[in-house]
Each structure stands twice: as C-alpha cells, then as structure tokens.
Write a protein that holds these residues in place. Structure first.
Motif, PDB file in Angstrom:
ATOM      1  N   LEU A 107       3.420   1.997  -7.651  1.00 21.50           N
ATOM      2  CA  LEU A 107       2.001   1.675  -7.450  1.00 21.50           C
ATOM      3  C   LEU A 107       1.622   0.370  -8.146  1.00 21.50           C
ATOM      4  O   LEU A 107       0.917  -0.464  -7.574  1.00 21.50           O
ATOM      5  CB  LEU A 107       1.115   2.806  -7.985  1.00 21.50           C
ATOM      6  CG  LEU A 107       0.781   3.964  -7.048  1.00 21.50           C
ATOM      7  CD1 LEU A 107      -0.016   5.014  -7.794  1.00 21.50           C
ATOM      8  CD2 LEU A 107      -0.002   3.473  -5.829  1.00 21.50           C
ATOM      9  N   ASP A 108       2.103   0.204  -9.388  1.00 23.97           N
ATOM     10  CA  ASP A 108       1.838  -1.031 -10.138  1.00 23.97           C
ATOM     11  C   ASP A 108       2.242  -2.251  -9.324  1.00 23.97           C
ATOM     12  O   ASP A 108       1.511  -3.242  -9.250  1.00 23.97           O
ATOM     13  CB  ASP A 108       2.619  -1.050 -11.466  1.00 23.97           C
ATOM     14  CG  ASP A 108       2.009  -0.138 -12.515  1.00 23.97           C
ATOM     15  OD1 ASP A 108       0.869   0.323 -12.309  1.00 23.97           O
ATOM     16  OD2 ASP A 108       2.678   0.118 -13.528  1.00 23.97           O
ATOM     17  N   LYS A 109       3.434  -2.188  -8.728  1.00 23.20           N
ATOM     18  CA  LYS A 109       3.949  -3.323  -7.959  1.00 23.20           C
ATOM     19  C   LYS A 109       3.228  -3.465  -6.620  1.00 23.20           C
ATOM     20  O   LYS A 109       2.943  -4.577  -6.173  1.00 23.20           O
ATOM     21  CB  LYS A 109       5.464  -3.174  -7.720  1.00 23.20           C
ATOM     22  CG  LYS A 109       6.285  -3.147  -9.012  1.00 23.20           C
ATOM     23  CD  LYS A 109       5.991  -4.354  -9.893  1.00 23.20           C
ATOM     24  CE  LYS A 109       6.762  -4.323 -11.196  1.00 23.20           C
ATOM     25  NZ  LYS A 109       6.313  -5.381 -12.143  1.00 23.20           N
ATOM     26  N   ALA A 110       2.922  -2.353  -5.979  1.00 26.80           N
ATOM     27  CA  ALA A 110       2.260  -2.389  -4.678  1.00 26.80           C
ATOM     28  C   ALA A 110       0.848  -2.966  -4.766  1.00 26.80           C
ATOM     29  O   ALA A 110       0.385  -3.652  -3.854  1.00 26.80           O
ATOM     30  CB  ALA A 110       2.214  -0.987  -4.078  1.00 26.80           C
ATOM     31  N   LEU A 111       0.183  -2.716  -5.885  1.00 26.51           N
ATOM     32  CA  LEU A 111      -1.199  -3.176  -6.033  1.00 26.51           C
ATOM     33  C   LEU A 111      -1.298  -4.697  -6.163  1.00 26.51           C
ATOM     34  O   LEU A 111      -2.346  -5.277  -5.898  1.00 26.51           O
ATOM     35  CB  LEU A 111      -1.851  -2.497  -7.248  1.00 26.51           C
ATOM     36  CG  LEU A 111      -2.145  -1.000  -7.057  1.00 26.51           C
ATOM     37  CD1 LEU A 111      -2.536  -0.340  -8.366  1.00 26.51           C
ATOM     38  CD2 LEU A 111      -3.241  -0.788  -6.012  1.00 26.51           C
ATOM     39  N   VAL A 112      -0.208  -5.344  -6.574  1.00 23.17           N
ATOM     40  CA  VAL A 112      -0.238  -6.816  -6.700  1.00 23.17           C
ATOM     41  C   VAL A 112       0.653  -7.493  -5.655  1.00 23.17           C
ATOM     42  O   VAL A 112       0.833  -8.702  -5.680  1.00 23.17           O
ATOM     43  CB  VAL A 112       0.169  -7.281  -8.125  1.00 23.17           C
ATOM     44  CG1 VAL A 112      -0.882  -6.862  -9.137  1.00 23.17           C
ATOM     45  CG2 VAL A 112       1.530  -6.731  -8.523  1.00 23.17           C
ATOM     46  N   ASN A 113       1.225  -6.702  -4.741  1.00 18.51           N
ATOM     47  CA  ASN A 113       2.066  -7.249  -3.672  1.00 18.51           C
ATOM     48  C   ASN A 113       1.673  -6.605  -2.345  1.00 18.51           C
ATOM     49  O   ASN A 113       1.984  -5.443  -2.101  1.00 18.51           O
ATOM     50  CB  ASN A 113       3.548  -6.954  -3.944  1.00 18.51           C
ATOM     51  CG  ASN A 113       4.122  -7.767  -5.081  1.00 18.51           C
ATOM     52  OD1 ASN A 113       4.644  -8.846  -4.884  1.00 18.51           O
ATOM     53  ND2 ASN A 113       4.022  -7.232  -6.290  1.00 18.51           N
ATOM     54  N   ASP A 114       0.970  -7.356  -1.505  1.00 16.36           N
ATOM     55  CA  ASP A 114       0.581  -6.818  -0.198  1.00 16.36           C
ATOM     56  C   ASP A 114       1.802  -6.581   0.667  1.00 16.36           C
ATOM     57  O   ASP A 114       2.796  -7.301   0.563  1.00 16.36           O
ATOM     58  CB  ASP A 114      -0.355  -7.802   0.518  1.00 16.36           C
ATOM     59  CG  ASP A 114      -1.773  -7.716  -0.017  1.00 16.36           C
ATOM     60  OD1 ASP A 114      -2.107  -6.673  -0.609  1.00 16.36           O
ATOM     61  OD2 ASP A 114      -2.537  -8.681   0.145  1.00 16.36           O
ATOM     62  N   GLY A 115       1.717  -5.589   1.525  1.00 17.07           N
ATOM     63  CA  GLY A 115       2.811  -5.319   2.447  1.00 17.07           C
ATOM     64  C   GLY A 115       3.123  -3.840   2.528  1.00 17.07           C
ATOM     65  O   GLY A 115       2.602  -3.024   1.765  1.00 17.07           O
ATOM     66  N   ASP A 116       3.995  -3.492   3.473  1.00 13.06           N
ATOM     67  CA  ASP A 116       4.375  -2.095   3.690  1.00 13.06           C
ATOM     68  C   ASP A 116       5.313  -1.603   2.589  1.00 13.06           C
ATOM     69  O   ASP A 116       5.914  -2.394   1.861  1.00 13.06           O
ATOM     70  CB  ASP A 116       5.049  -1.942   5.049  1.00 13.06           C
ATOM     71  CG  ASP A 116       4.098  -2.247   6.204  1.00 13.06           C
ATOM     72  OD1 ASP A 116       2.880  -2.348   5.961  1.00 13.06           O
ATOM     73  OD2 ASP A 116       4.582  -2.388   7.342  1.00 13.06           O
ATOM     74  N   ILE A 117       5.448  -0.265   2.519  1.00 11.94           N
ATOM     75  CA  ILE A 117       6.255   0.373   1.471  1.00 11.94           C
ATOM     76  C   ILE A 117       7.273   1.287   2.146  1.00 11.94           C
ATOM     77  O   ILE A 117       6.966   1.968   3.128  1.00 11.94           O
ATOM     78  CB  ILE A 117       5.339   1.176   0.525  1.00 11.94           C
ATOM     79  CG1 ILE A 117       4.366   0.220  -0.183  1.00 11.94           C
ATOM     80  CG2 ILE A 117       6.146   1.960  -0.500  1.00 11.94           C
ATOM     81  CD1 ILE A 117       3.135   0.887  -0.725  1.00 11.94           C
TER      82      ILE A 117
END
Length: 282
Positions: A107-117
């Motif tokens: 989550l930490d990384k996803a919140l500052v990196n837009d894009g799919d997971i």
C-alpha cells in the motif's frame, strides 16, 4: 453431565491443550460461537446457559476435528484477513496475520506510484482483495496456478462486493499480457525448504504443500518471479515478497542480482525479517 456453556468450554479447552493446540481457549470459543451462531460476548454473558443435545453434538464433532489437528479456519471455512471475512478451503493456504505486513508495505508503494497491481500466487485472494478494498480506483489482478484457488478468490471478491479485482489461472506471469505493466507486484510464494521440520507440525500439516514448499532451500519460486518481473513493471515500479525469517539476505541478493535497486528487508510485527522489496529503474 453439565452441558452449560462454561462447563463445555472448560472441558474443550483442557482437551485441546492436551492435544497440542497453541490457543485452546480461543479455539474452543470460536467453534462454540459457530455452532450457536452467536458472538463471543454471548459466551461471557450467558455462561450458565445449557446447550441443547443437538448443539452439543455439533460442537463435539467440530472439537474432534480440531483435536485431530485440523485448522480452525478449514473447519469453519472462513478466516478474517485485513478485516475481510474470507472463505478458505484446503486447496489454499490459510491467510496469516504476518502477511498483513506485506499488504501495508505494498500500500505504501501503491499510494505514491500510479498504476495497476499484481498479486502472484493469490490463493484465497487475501492480498489482492485487501489492496483492492483500500485502493478502490485502482485495478488489481491476482494469479494462481490452482483453478480451485482462482474460483475461491473470485467467490471472495463477489462475497465482499469488491469489483476492482480480477483473477486468472496460470503459472506466475503466464496469464498476464506482456503489454500489461504494473506499478506494484506482490507475492507470498512457496518459500519453505522441503526438509523443514515445521512441515510436519501444527496447522501446516493440513495445508497444500504446493503452496508451501519450493526447491533450492525454498528460494526457487522467488528466483523465477524476480527474473520474469522486469518486463511487467513500470519504470519505478516495485516488487515485494513475503519470505521466511532467515531468508532476508538471500532474497536481497536475488533482487540485486536481477538489477533491482533500493532493495530492503522489512520486519513483521514480531520483529522477524518478513518482506523484501526492490524498485525497477532500468
């Protein structure tokens, strides 16, 4: 024979303790709540209330399964993860609290990196669904080699009404379109060595070995995923693994050897090495 809630719980806790359960009182209470279809508070409020013979019979059947070592999650068919009630089955691993640390870091990384997971080896869908529930505007994909797991994950998504998460069957990146790139890829892959003595102890005995055991001292799947990940990552994207508490250094080396930077190992709530991550900056 006294069949009050208090007496039944006391006896069950004792036999579960003797059978080797690490949480006998909790196990007994959870099983009885399931039979009575009541919350834990009910057991405390009405300790003198008697069970019907049918309730006592049902409880005894569940208790015997637990005494034999079967995990409570499989007996009940459900386990909570990230506050989400997930259906579980013997074809998948039981989601564990330690894995919530992987969700936090992703989550930490996803919140500052837009894009799919992307979640590889999704099992019940626990990690993918936890991320999708927090990131409602993002698209999350979960992949598993076992079709039973994919169907279970899909049923969990439907049950939880999570619509931004899709699941596919295949080996690691196999079902992922090569043009589809992700900002975050997470995996809790098999990472236990086949000779690990823990495989013959506790709940793990009942879980699928294919979801637990990997070759090369438990590192083979982590090596495969790391080698195959770069074409599927956006520039600046992150790859995160859950792994065994003694594998931090080895996983850091695998990521570094494959060209990942900002490689680091993070600890779980007990202070053990649990998650290693690296960034893809070609």
């Amino acid at each position: 024979m006294d069949m009050s809630i208090e007496a039944v719980l006391k006896r069950a806790s004792l036999v579960l303790s003797e059978s080797g359960s690490e949480s006998p009182s909790l196990d007994a209470a959870v099983l009885l709540c399931h039979v009575l279809e009541k919350p834990r508070s009910y057991l405390l409020t009405w300790p003198e209330k008697a069970l019907t013979s049918n309730e006592a019979e049902q409880f005894e059947a569940l208790l015997n399964r637990r005494i034999a070592g079967e995990p409570v999650a499989y007996i009940l068919g459900e386990r909570e993860f990230w506050s989400l009630p997930l259906n579980v089955a013997p074809s998948t691993l039981i989601p564990r609290p330690d894995t919530e640390r992987l969700v936090e870091l992703a989550l930490d990384k996803a919140l500052v990196n837009d894009g799919d997971i992307l979640d590889l080896g999704t099992g019940t869908g626990a990690i993918a669904l936890a991320l999708a529930s927090e990131l409602k505007t993002r698209s999350v994909m979960g992949v598993d080699f076992q079709m039973e797991a994919v169907e279970l994950a899909r049923s969990n998504a439907t049950k939880l009404n999570i619509t931004n998460c899709q699941f596919a069957q295949g080996s690691w990146f196999e079902p992922v379109d090569l043009v589809h790139k992700f900002s975050v890829i997470v995996s809790n892959p098999p990472y236990i060595d086949e000779n690990d003595p823990h495989l013959s102890q506790g709940d793990v005995r009942f879980e699928p070995s294919t979801a637990l055991v990997a070759e090369n001292n438990g590192l083979a799947d982590i090596e495969t995923i790391t080698a195959q990940a770069p074409p599927h990552l956006l520039e600046g994207g992150w790859l995160l693994f859950e792994h065994g508490f003694e594998q931090g250094q080895a996983v850091r080396e695998i990521l570094a050897d494959n060209g990942f930077c900002h490689v680091a190992t993070k600890q779980d709530y007990a202070g053990n090495d649990r998650v290693t991550l690296g960034q893809w900056n070609p």
